[in-house]
Design a protein around this motif. Structure first.
Motif, PDB file in Angstrom:
ATOM      1  N   TRP A   6       0.850  -1.375   0.209  1.00  0.00           N
ATOM      2  CA  TRP A   6      -0.162  -0.212   0.070  1.00  0.00           C
ATOM      3  C   TRP A   6       0.586   1.278   0.037  1.00  0.00           C
ATOM      4  N   ALA A   9       2.390   1.486  -3.485  1.00  0.00           N
ATOM      5  CA  ALA A   9       1.584   2.073  -4.972  1.00  0.00           C
ATOM      6  C   ALA A   9       1.397   3.817  -4.334  1.00  0.00           C
ATOM      7  N   LEU A  62      -3.173   2.412  -9.527  1.00  0.00           N
ATOM      8  CA  LEU A  62      -3.019   2.157  -8.462  1.00  0.00           C
ATOM      9  C   LEU A  62      -3.086   2.053  -6.974  1.00  0.00           C
ATOM     10  N   ILE A  63      -4.547   2.800  -7.179  1.00  0.00           N
ATOM     11  CA  ILE A  63      -5.281   2.543  -5.642  1.00  0.00           C
ATOM     12  C   ILE A  63      -6.469   1.906  -5.834  1.00  0.00           C
ATOM     13  N   VAL A  75      -4.364  -3.144 -10.694  1.00  0.00           N
ATOM     14  CA  VAL A  75      -3.151  -2.771  -9.782  1.00  0.00           C
ATOM     15  C   VAL A  75      -2.032  -3.198 -10.372  1.00  0.00           C
ATOM     16  N   ALA A  79       1.135  -1.053 -12.659  1.00  0.00           N
ATOM     17  CA  ALA A  79       2.655  -1.095 -12.121  1.00  0.00           C
ATOM     18  C   ALA A  79       3.513  -1.481 -13.339  1.00  0.00           C
ATOM     19  N   ALA A 112       8.080  -0.052  -8.506  1.00  0.00           N
ATOM     20  CA  ALA A 112       6.680  -0.414  -9.667  1.00  0.00           C
ATOM     21  C   ALA A 112       7.318  -1.731 -10.304  1.00  0.00           C
ATOM     22  N   VAL A 115       5.550  -3.381  -6.347  1.00  0.00           N
ATOM     23  CA  VAL A 115       4.588  -3.373  -6.397  1.00  0.00           C
ATOM     24  C   VAL A 115       3.098  -4.692  -7.594  1.00  0.00           C
ATOM     25  N   ARG A 119       1.291  -7.383  -6.318  1.00  0.00           N
ATOM     26  CA  ARG A 119       0.267  -7.334  -6.010  1.00  0.00           C
ATOM     27  C   ARG A 119      -0.576  -8.524  -7.340  1.00  0.00           C
TER      28      ARG A 119
END
Length: 120
Positions: A6, A9, A62-63, A75, A79, A112, A115, A119
Motif C-alpha cells: 500500500w 502503490a 494503482l490505488i 493494479v 504497475a 513499480a 507493486v 499484487r
C-alpha cells in the motif's frame, strides 16, 4: 507485506498524480524551463498532455482497484505499464544528460516492479 504494498502503490500514485497534473495543466513553455523538463520543449503539446493524462490514469489504477475491490488485477497491470513508462523516461533523460533524473526513474521503476510482483 500488505502495508508495504500500500505504501509503495501510494508513493507511485502520488508521483503519477503530480507528474500528470503538471503535464496536463501547466503550460508547455513553463515545463520546458523546469529542471528535468527540457524534453517537453522538444515534443508536441498534444504528446505531453497525453502523457499527463496517462499518468493521471496510472495514479487511479494503482490505488482504486485494490481499494474498491473492483478488478484488482488492474493494479499489477498498471504497475507493469509504469515500468515501461519509467524505461522511456530513463532513455529520455539519458539523452539529455540528466543522470540524477535517471536514478530517480530507476527508483520508481523498482518500486513499480515490487507493486506488480506483490499484487499479482
Amino acid at each position: 507485506m500488505e502495508i508495504a504494498l500500500w505504501i509503495a502503490a501510494g508513493l507511485l500514485a502520488a508521483v503519477a498524480l503530480t507528474g500528470g497534473v503538471s503535464k496536463t495543466f501547466v503550460p508547455q513553455a513553463k515545463l520546458a524551463a523546469a529542471p528535468g523538463g527540457q524534453w517537453t520543449g522538444e515534443r508536441s503539446a498534444g504528446f505531453v498532455k497525453t502523457l499527463g493524462v496517462l499518468e493521471l490514469l496510472a495514479a487511479a489504477g494503482l490505488i482504486l482497484p485494490a481499494a474498491l475491490g473492483i478488478a484488482p488485477v488492474l493494479v499489477p497491470v498498471t504497475a507493469a505499464c509504469w515500468v515501461l513508462l519509467m524505461i522511456g523516461a530513463m532513455v529520455t533523460h539519458l539523452r539529455h544528460g540528466e543522470a540524477k533524473f535517471v536514478a530517480l526513474n530507476l527508483t520508481y521503476l523498482a518500486i513499480a516492479v515490487f507493486v506488480a510482483w506483490g499484487r499479482s
